[in-house]
Design a protein around this motif. Structure first.
Motif, PDB file in Angstrom:
ATOM      1  N   LYS A 107      35.491  40.510  45.851  1.00 18.70           N
ATOM      2  CA  LYS A 107      36.856  40.263  45.359  1.00 18.70           C
ATOM      3  C   LYS A 107      37.083  38.782  45.007  1.00 18.70           C
ATOM      4  CE  LYS A 107      41.482  41.272  45.250  1.00 18.70           C
ATOM      5  NZ  LYS A 107      42.308  42.215  44.637  1.00 18.70           N
ATOM      6  N   GLU A 108      36.423  37.905  45.762  1.00 21.24           N
ATOM      7  CA  GLU A 108      36.543  36.463  45.513  1.00 21.24           C
ATOM      8  C   GLU A 108      36.120  36.085  44.094  1.00 21.24           C
ATOM      9  OE1 GLU A 108      37.307  34.013  48.327  1.00 21.24           O
ATOM     10  OE2 GLU A 108      38.260  35.985  48.490  1.00 21.24           O
ATOM     11  N   LEU A 109      35.106  36.799  43.592  1.00 23.14           N
ATOM     12  CA  LEU A 109      34.490  36.442  42.319  1.00 23.14           C
ATOM     13  C   LEU A 109      35.437  36.645  41.139  1.00 23.14           C
ATOM     14  CD1 LEU A 109      31.961  35.593  40.823  1.00 23.14           C
ATOM     15  CD2 LEU A 109      31.231  37.973  40.812  1.00 23.14           C
ATOM     16  N   PHE A 110      36.112  37.793  41.094  1.00 19.99           N
ATOM     17  CA  PHE A 110      36.999  38.052  39.964  1.00 19.99           C
ATOM     18  C   PHE A 110      38.003  39.129  40.353  1.00 19.99           C
ATOM     19  CE2 PHE A 110      37.690  39.801  35.511  1.00 19.99           C
ATOM     20  CZ  PHE A 110      38.478  38.730  35.122  1.00 19.99           C
ATOM     21  N   ASN A 111      39.253  38.826  40.075  1.00 13.62           N
ATOM     22  CA  ASN A 111      40.348  39.718  40.430  1.00 13.62           C
ATOM     23  C   ASN A 111      40.121  41.154  39.939  1.00 13.62           C
ATOM     24  OD1 ASN A 111      42.880  40.326  41.443  1.00 13.62           O
ATOM     25  ND2 ASN A 111      43.753  38.436  40.629  1.00 13.62           N
ATOM     26  N   ILE A 112      40.752  42.116  40.607  1.00 13.62           N
ATOM     27  CA  ILE A 112      40.593  43.531  40.270  1.00 13.62           C
ATOM     28  C   ILE A 112      41.976  44.101  39.960  1.00 13.62           C
ATOM     29  CG2 ILE A 112      39.925  45.809  41.164  1.00 13.62           C
ATOM     30  CD1 ILE A 112      38.019  44.172  43.107  1.00 13.62           C
ATOM     31  N   ARG A 113      42.083  44.776  38.827  1.00 14.14           N
ATOM     32  CA  ARG A 113      43.374  45.371  38.483  1.00 14.14           C
ATOM     33  C   ARG A 113      43.221  46.348  37.325  1.00 14.14           C
ATOM     34  NH1 ARG A 113      48.941  42.130  36.618  1.00 14.14           N
ATOM     35  NH2 ARG A 113      50.278  43.954  36.706  1.00 14.14           N
ATOM     36  N   THR A 114      43.944  47.444  37.354  1.00 14.81           N
ATOM     37  CA  THR A 114      44.038  48.325  36.185  1.00 14.81           C
ATOM     38  C   THR A 114      45.419  48.971  36.132  1.00 14.81           C
ATOM     39  OG1 THR A 114      43.121  50.238  35.006  1.00 14.81           O
ATOM     40  CG2 THR A 114      43.063  50.338  37.400  1.00 14.81           C
ATOM     41  N   THR A 115      45.831  49.324  34.924  1.00 15.22           N
ATOM     42  CA  THR A 115      47.061  50.113  34.779  1.00 15.22           C
ATOM     43  C   THR A 115      46.739  51.568  35.142  1.00 15.22           C
ATOM     44  OG1 THR A 115      46.507  50.524  32.455  1.00 15.22           O
ATOM     45  CG2 THR A 115      48.040  48.716  32.919  1.00 15.22           C
ATOM     46  N   PRO A 116      47.731  52.329  35.633  1.00 14.27           N
ATOM     47  CA  PRO A 116      47.504  53.754  35.867  1.00 14.27           C
ATOM     48  C   PRO A 116      47.080  54.463  34.571  1.00 14.27           C
ATOM     49  CG  PRO A 116      49.597  53.060  36.834  1.00 14.27           C
ATOM     50  CD  PRO A 116      49.079  51.904  36.050  1.00 14.27           C
ATOM     51  N   TYR A 117      47.658  54.046  33.451  1.00 11.98           N
ATOM     52  CA  TYR A 117      47.300  54.658  32.161  1.00 11.98           C
ATOM     53  C   TYR A 117      45.804  54.525  31.892  1.00 11.98           C
ATOM     54  CZ  TYR A 117      46.414  54.771  27.123  1.00 11.98           C
ATOM     55  OH  TYR A 117      45.855  55.021  25.889  1.00 11.98           O
ATOM     56  N   TYR A 118      45.270  53.297  32.004  1.00 17.40           N
ATOM     57  CA  TYR A 118      43.852  53.087  31.684  1.00 17.40           C
ATOM     58  C   TYR A 118      42.968  53.798  32.715  1.00 17.40           C
ATOM     59  CZ  TYR A 118      39.889  50.589  29.582  1.00 17.40           C
ATOM     60  OH  TYR A 118      38.714  50.273  28.924  1.00 17.40           O
ATOM     61  N   ALA A 119      43.401  53.786  33.986  1.00 15.87           N
ATOM     62  CA  ALA A 119      42.636  54.497  35.015  1.00 15.87           C
ATOM     63  C   ALA A 119      42.561  55.987  34.693  1.00 15.87           C
ATOM     64  CB  ALA A 119      43.279  54.281  36.384  1.00 15.87           C
ATOM     65  N   SER A 120      43.639  56.530  34.113  1.00 19.99           N
ATOM     66  CA  SER A 120      43.664  57.978  33.827  1.00 19.99           C
ATOM     67  C   SER A 120      42.650  58.371  32.758  1.00 19.99           C
ATOM     68  CB  SER A 120      45.077  58.422  33.399  1.00 19.99           C
ATOM     69  OG  SER A 120      45.301  58.148  32.018  1.00 19.99           O
TER      70      SER A 120
END
Ligand SMILES: *Cc1c(COP(=O)(O)O)cnc(C)c1O
Ligand code: SF4
Length: 396
Positions: A54-67
């Motif tokens: 997690k330190e290396l690069f933030n993690i995030r996605t929209t529910p739309y893209y995850a779907s």
């Protein structure tokens, strides 16, 4: 419609009015291991990346893209999901592969080509793509540029009259609200020497509901504004994404697509042609097809230059020139872009060059002798050209 663009698979318990609202998508984005576990069956490697990487690069996605994503190994999943490989050794690993930190004369401004600058107005994205080339900046959640720095950046652009074009980038400039975006565009339009404004955004891909009637009105008001989208795979072209692209183009915002070739995700001519034909049908011009930069933690996502050239060569002769992206590599350390072109010339002697065409035709092209080559009349265009060529150094 010639092509079928499927609707995103919205979970039933979410109201359509929420799903289709971009601020809802951002507010409900998946960030933590717990969020991801609710949506995905994680493999041991994926889980390890959350706890160790997690330190290396933030993690995030929209529910739309995850779907839109599937099981491990599926293309969209590999774009949004961290993997253990990110924290392993690679053949080349750079925190700042484009040498941006040395071409950074004002806060959030990157000036490497004389006539155009990047202006990184925010470091936030709604999805942190695992292949991101700007990990030295993106995702630290510093958000919109602070007022004092904003003024310094604007002052730099104002003072350098050789700058003709401002490319809003980040992070993702369309994660910024309408009012703030309107302010940035208005401020840039007040600068006499700015001709073109580009906005580089992955929102049409990862959160197409961001492209609202209100947003498009703002872009139209400040024309000419070009939108540079970033579709990498035909499965990203949903009904929602297609509608967003059409809304932009219908309102006079030209859209160009920049894709990146990714190992095991889209590195096959069949996928590249499928993506670019569909984009062209939606009136989006495929512009660049990038070799993936050797950004830290991306070794497993990079293709070889040989693999990329092979794909480009296969497309030649089978895909309309309008649908053909330019394969290009960013020379590390801020060397600028270098086009990668399959070589059709087989020999060269004197005025004669020998070529073999895409389907095997052998022929020669003979140039007129050098003493017959003369220059055209230039008029005032020469002055404009000289000014453009020394735009950066002249004002430094
Ligand atoms: C890629 C890039 C540009 C834009 O290049 P184009 O070839 O005009 O699309 C401008 N500035 C920087 C620093 C870049 O990396
Ligand atoms: S949207 Fe662009 S800047 Fe943001 S993480 Fe993806 S590649 Fe990086």
């Amino acid at each position: 419609m010639k092509f079928h663009f499927p609707k995103s698979p919205k979970p039933e318990h979410i109201a359509a009015s929420d799903w289709n609202n971009w601020t809802w998508q951002l507010r409900h984005s998946l960030k933590t291991l717990g969020d991801f576990e609710k949506h995905f069956e994680l493999s041991a490697d994926e889980r390890a990346a959350f706890t160790e990487g997690k330190e290396l690069f933030n993690i995030r996605t929209t529910p739309y893209y995850a779907s839109l994503s599937g099981g491990p190994g599926e293309s969209i999943r590999q774009i949004l999901m961290p993997q253990r490989f990110e924290i392993e050794e690679g053949s080349q690993q750079m925190l700042d592969p484009l040498g941006e930190r040395k071409n950074n004369p004002a806060p959030r401004v990157i000036h490497r080509y004389s006539d155009r600058v990047l202006f990184l107005i925010t470091d936030i994205c709604s999805v942190y793509c695992r292949f991101c080339t700007r990990k030295h900046f993106t995702g630290q959640e510093q958000a919109f540029i602070r007022n004092e720095e904003y003024e310094q950046a604007l002052a730099y652009i104002k003072a350098h009259t050789g700058i003709r074009e401002v490319i809003l980038s980040g992070g993702d400039p369309l994660t910024v609200g309408d009012a703030q975006l309107d302010r940035v565009l208005s401020d840039l339009r007040k600068i006499d020497h700015i001709e073109i404004i580009r906005i580089g955004s992955r929102m049409p891909v990862v959160c197409p509901m961001r492209i609202t009637e209100d947003l498009v009105k703002i872009l139209k008001k400040h024309k000419p504004v070009f939108l540079m989208s970033h579709f990498n795979h035909p499965n990203e072209l949903t009904e929602e994404a297609a509608a967003a692209l059409e809304l932009l183009v219908d309102n006079g915002v030209p859209v160009m697509n920049q894709m990146v070739l990714l190992n095991g995700i889209n590195n096959h001519a069949a996928l590249v042609q499928a993506l670019n034909r569909r984009l062209l049908y939606l009136r989006v011009k495929p512009y660049y097809m990038f070799q993936c930069d050797p950004s830290i933690g991306t070794d497993h996502l990079r293709t070889s230059v040989e693999d990329s050239l092979e794909i480009q060569k296969e497309l030649w002769g089978h895909l309309s020139g309008l649908a053909m992206p330019n394969l290009s590599l960013d020379i590390p350390n801020g060397g600028g872009k270098a086009y990668l072109v399959p070589n059709f010339q087989t020999a060269h002697e004197g005025q004669t060059r020998h070529f073999t065409g895409w389907d095997g035709v052998d022929a020669q092209y003979v140039s007129p002798s050098a003493d017959k080559i003369k220059k055209p009349l230039l008029g005032s265009y020469m002055e404009e050209w000289s000014h453009l060529k020394c735009g950066k150094s002249q004002n430094d």
